[in-house]
Design an enzyme around this catalytic site. Structure first.
Site, short mmCIF file in Angstrom:
data_model
loop_
_atom_site.label_atom_id
_atom_site.label_comp_id
_atom_site.label_asym_id
_atom_site.label_seq_id
_atom_site.Cartn_x
_atom_site.Cartn_y
_atom_site.Cartn_z
N ASP A 159 0.77 -1.25 0.00
CA ASP A 159 0.00 0.00 0.00
C ASP A 159 0.81 1.31 0.00
O ASP A 159 1.11 1.84 -1.04
CB ASP A 159 -0.99 0.00 1.17
CG ASP A 159 -2.02 -1.11 1.07
OD1 ASP A 159 -1.77 -2.07 0.31
OD2 ASP A 159 -3.06 -1.04 1.74
N GLU B 259 -3.11 -7.27 13.11
CA GLU B 259 -2.71 -7.12 11.71
C GLU B 259 -1.23 -6.78 11.59
O GLU B 259 -0.54 -7.24 10.69
CB GLU B 259 -3.56 -5.98 11.11
CG GLU B 259 -3.39 -5.78 9.62
CD GLU B 259 -4.28 -4.65 9.11
OE1 GLU B 259 -4.82 -3.88 9.94
OE2 GLU B 259 -4.44 -4.54 7.88
C1 6A9 Z 1 -10.86 -1.75 4.43
C2 6A9 Z 1 -12.58 -1.03 6.03
C3 6A9 Z 1 -15.73 -0.80 7.78
C4 6A9 Z 1 -4.22 -4.12 3.52
O1 6A9 Z 1 -5.30 -7.98 4.46
C5 6A9 Z 1 -5.91 -7.42 3.37
C6 6A9 Z 1 -5.14 -6.24 2.85
C7 6A9 Z 1 -3.75 -6.68 2.41
O2 6A9 Z 1 -3.85 -7.48 1.26
C8 6A9 Z 1 -2.85 -5.53 2.09
O3 6A9 Z 1 -1.57 -6.01 1.84
N1 6A9 Z 1 -5.08 -5.21 3.88
C9 6A9 Z 1 -2.82 -4.56 3.22
O4 6A9 Z 1 -1.99 -3.49 2.92
C10 6A9 Z 1 -6.40 -4.75 4.36
C11 6A9 Z 1 -7.22 -4.06 3.32
C12 6A9 Z 1 -8.55 -3.67 3.83
C13 6A9 Z 1 -9.23 -2.77 2.85
C14 6A9 Z 1 -10.66 -2.52 3.17
C15 6A9 Z 1 -12.31 -1.67 4.73
C16 6A9 Z 1 -13.87 -1.50 6.58
O5 6A9 Z 1 -14.62 -0.43 7.00
#
Ligand code: 6A9
Length: 817
Positions: free
Chosen positions: A563, A788
């Site tokens: 990200d 996380e």
């Molecule tokens: C958020 C918010 C109610 C970000 O683990 C999933 C991903 C990874 O693949 C990525 O590498 N996460 C990491 O940088 C989380 C992404 C979540 C996005 C959506 C929604 C909910 O609000």
């Protein structure tokens, strides 16, 4: 005349062709035409039957569903029936959310198939939910299941402040049109649940006739009723229920079942304000034409109820006299015994598949429990989704085809859905626990590939998944990638084939799987290799960075999975992204291995071998990414270090101000710089390996007592907000997936006999492993969750929790696998 007619015919034909072309879905929206992996024989028959039901609704605290496009669903809510706070503060639990502030919850045992136990702490209540699946001689399709719901006062809660009763509302609903009318019987009140009550029966297109029962059970942990708790068992539970009529057309009440219950108990409360003691109950109603039945069981604490679902071979069976024995076999003492057996089986299997290297000490108890909870939470959070992605096309945003996805999810509370590169890490664990379940999951993912060879990064399939996604994340762009980390577990399969590790039957299954997967893997690989290729030969570039925004300090690279990890300050086609190049080295190596293991003709495997060689050639790698002054591997692009966000006036948006960029290495040392090491591309005697190890071990750069931080503390972007509201994410925090890859690489170099860095790698491996294990154990025992990411300064968990995704790799780290 004839000529004219002929001309007209031609015109017509052309018009028809054009119309056909226009009506045909664009490539982005069409599935790859290759045999579906989910149709492989190994996923049918007995396996399909065993996997039909499961806790496949990870976004809820507890929910069951069938693995079918339209599911038969069950879900659980709980609330205090004796306080108006339940309505006023909306304290009714259903979907797992962080706002509920449960002190802890998660699966502490789950085998992914027949058994799971979840413990939850909600204020002054300890709740446990134990799910058991069962096949008796009379069981129909999908078998039977039971869930034991148990609540008691949390340790140390003050007697005066304790709530005394808790209501559990269990519901069943059918997404499909029920095959036969449901019958929900009217009950008296308070009901005597002690001998069991037949709540409802119905027929579904998926499992055929079924019935649902509840039995009050004395939980073994609670002992005999004591103190004020002198009520006989039969008076300790109260049953209320609501049957919701099947509405015409589409039915989506399950999404708002919580709102529905809140409004109805509120109505009830208003209608009977004079009942003396205030209470929140559902009205008892009888119905035959419904497809949502909600059953509220109110228990005095400590108390326990067993819900039993029976699947019948013939319709007459449902609710008939022989049910009694079947319910008895799945509740009360019999269920207690089944649970004990499953616990034992679980522990045994865990020991078999998660054991340390030969001769190693057994894990300390705390670490063992954490590892079990990590793996259980990952496996217990495997969801089944059905629907289509919203995809960006030249003709606007359109839905792709409807498809199922069986996948683990990174976070039940925050993003309960599938993410492509997370899954590659998840499957390293699932693969150990149940190789077949893992193939099943990977099969679903690869079947989501379109004609172009693209798989969407974030999978938002079906209404239940969509409900949890902010709008800006919904649309998937078919030019954006996400790391091909699924090659990690797939490479393991190829390795197993080559080494002939395992039983003949298992090896045959793997072989059938990878050979069926081959065309899909080729299409996927080719998509990466062409669409994400950089300007220079053997360089690569993540697409999708915003080159025009002035609102971000460093425009994000969501495709990379990292990200906000800083890249070239000015996004553009000159960029070379080191991590992607190294992922492609892994992918090429895996393709070469798979092709070889399958015995494919040399000319089909040769291109992968050649690409792998080019991508692991130290000279080419250095020419593209080695900064000889800094002695670091770095990205390349149009960059300036002089960048900041500035407001012209107090109320103006923060805008980026930058000095003119130049083409150069991007001097942000961090996870990206480690990729040649992580993918084990550096020769064991190379000076570049030595330099990378030194930097990794440098506390000014990445080394902390809690693991490797994502970005060097010396970087100009370390812990910087990307916008005023966008907090640092991959700009210093410790992430377990990359630390796992680092440990894997350090172990590899520690084993390279005679290399000058062998001892250094071994020492770093041991220290890094100890740091991560120690900190996660402290955080888990102190705060109840895996997180996380972890703070690099104090080790505190941050980001979403419980995080049941790649943080679970702690189990592999613990057993040095
Ligand atoms: C958020 C918010 C109610 C970000 O683990 C999933 C991903 C990874 O693949 C990525 O590498 N996460 C990491 O940088 C989380 C992404 C979540 C996005 C959506 C929604 C909910 O609000």
């Amino acid at each position: 005349n004839l000529l004219l007619l002929g001309g007209g015919g031609l015109l017509l034909a052309v018009a028809v062709l054009i119309a056909l072309e226009l009506s045909r879905a664009p490539d982005e929206l069409r599935p790859l035409s290759a045999p579906r992996l989910t149709s492989l024989a190994e996923f049918g028959g007995d396996y399909k039957e065993r996997m039909l039901w499961g806790s496949y609704r990870p976004g809820l605290y507890f929910g069951m569903r069938t693995r079918t496009p339209k599911g038969l669903l069950a879900g659980l809510l709980w609330f205090d029936p004796d306080t108006l706070d339940t309505l006023m503060n909306r304290e009714m639990r259903h979907a797992a959310t962080q706002e509920d502030e449960l002190a802890r919850y998660g699966w502490v045992r789950h085998d992914g198939e027949q058994y799971g136990r979840q413990t939850l702490v909600d204020k002054d209540c300890n709740i446990s939910l134990t799910m058991v699946k069962h096949w008796g001689p009379e069981s129909g399709r999908g078998g039977d299941w039971a869930v034991r719901v148990h609540a008691r006062h949390a340790d140390g809660s003050k007697p005066s402040q304790r709530r005394r009763r808790l209501s559990f509302a269990m519901y069943i609903s059918d997404e499909d049109k029920p095959k036969s009318p449901w019958s929900v019987l009217p009950f008296g009140e308070p009901s005597d649940l002690k001998d069991g009550v037949h709540l409802v029966s119905g027929g579904s297109s998926v499992v055929g006739p079924w019935s649902f029962h509840a039995v009050e059970s004395a939980h073994p942990e609670d002992g005999p009723p004591s103190g004020k708790q002198t009520r006989p068992v039969s008076k300790r539970a109260r049953l209320d229920h609501l049957a919701v009529p099947a509405t015409e057309g589409e039915y989506d009440l399950r999404l708002s079942v919580r709102e529905l219950i809140m409004s109805i108990v509120y109505e009830q409360y208003q209608r009977h304000p004079d009942e003396g003691k205030f209470r929140l109950y559902l009205p008892n109603s009888a119905s035959t034409g419904c497809n949502l039945g909600i059953f509220q069981v109110t228990v005095w604490l400590p108390g326990s109820v067993d819900f039993v679902f029976l699947s019948h071979k013939n319709p007459e069976g449902a609710g008939g006299p022989e049910d009694e024995a079947r319910v008895a076999a799945l509740s009360g003492d019999a269920l207690t015994q089944l649970i004990a057996n499953h616990e034992q089986r679980y522990d045994q299997h865990f020991e078999e598949v998660f054991s340390g290297p030969a001769g190693s000490e057994p894990l300390p108890e705390g670490q063992l429990e954490m590892a079990k909870a990590a793996v259980s939470n990952l496996i217990g959070s495997m969801g089944y989704f059905y629907g289509s992605s919203q995809v960006k096309t030249e003709r606007g945003v359109k839905p792709a085809w409807d498809a199922p996805l069986f996948t683990a999810v990174p976070s039940r509370s925050f993003f309960p859905r599938g993410f492509l590169w997370d899954e590659g890490f998840h499957q390293l664990l699932v693969q150990r626990w149940s190789p077949k379940m893992s193939r099943d999951s990977i099969a679903h993912w690869l079947d989501l590939m379109n004609v172009q060879g693209w798989i969407p990064r974030e999978q938002i399939l079906g209404a239940e998944a969509l409900e949890r996604v902010p709008e800006e994340f919904v649309v998937q762009d078919p030019t954006h990638a996400n790391p091909p980390s699924l090659f990690l577990p797939i490479a393991n399969m190829a390795h197993q084939l080559q080494q002939e590790q395992g039983e003949a039957e298992e090896l045959a299954a793997i072989k059938a799987f990878v050979s069926a997967a081959w065309p899909r893997l080729e299409a996927w690989y080719t998509w990466f290799n062409t669409s994400q290729a950089g300007k220079e030969p053997t360089s690569y570039r993540w697409h999708g960075r915003n080159a025009t925004t002035q609102l971000e300090l460093n425009p994000k690279t969501l495709a990379s999975g990292l990200d906000d990890y800083p890249r070239a300050s000015h996004p553009g086609t000159d960029e070379r992204h080191l991590d992607l190049r190294c992922w492609m080295a892994l992918a090429s190596e895996a393709m070469a291995k798979i092709g070889t293991a399958l015995g494919l003709p040399a000319h089909r495997v040769a291109p992968y071998i050649a690409t792998h060689q080019a991508l692991s050639d130290l000279g080419i790698l250095n020419a593209l990414h080695w900064d000889s002054e800094l002695q670091m591997y770095l990205d390349w692009g149009l960059h300036t270090e002089e960048v900041k966000l500035q407001r012209r006036t107090y109320s103006a948006p923060a805008m980026r101000v930058a000095t003119p960029p130049s083409l150069r290495h991007v001097p942000h040392f961090g996870y990206v710089s480690l990729f040649p090491l992580l993918m084990r591309l550096l020769p064991p005697d190379s000076r570049e390996l030595g330099a990378t190890l030194d930097h990794l071990a440098n506390t000014d750069l990445l080394w902390t007592r809690f693991g490797l931080r994502s970005l060097a503390a010396t970087s100009s972007m370390y812990k910087k907000h990307n916008t005023p509201s966008d907090k640092p994410y991959w700009r210093g925090q410790v992430w377990v997936n990359v630390n796992y890859l680092a440990l894997r690489a350090l172990k590899h170099y520690a084993g390279q006999q005679g290399g000058p860095y062998q001892e250094q790698a071994a020492a770093l491996y041991a220290q890094l492993r100890a740091h991560i294990l120690e900190n996660l154990e402290v955080q888990y025992s102190g705060h109840g969750y895996l997180y996380e990411q972890y703070d690099d300064v104090n080790g505190r968990g941050s980001g979403s929790h419980p995080f049941n995704g790649w943080t679970a790799l702690i189990a592999l780290i613990a057993v040095e696998a």
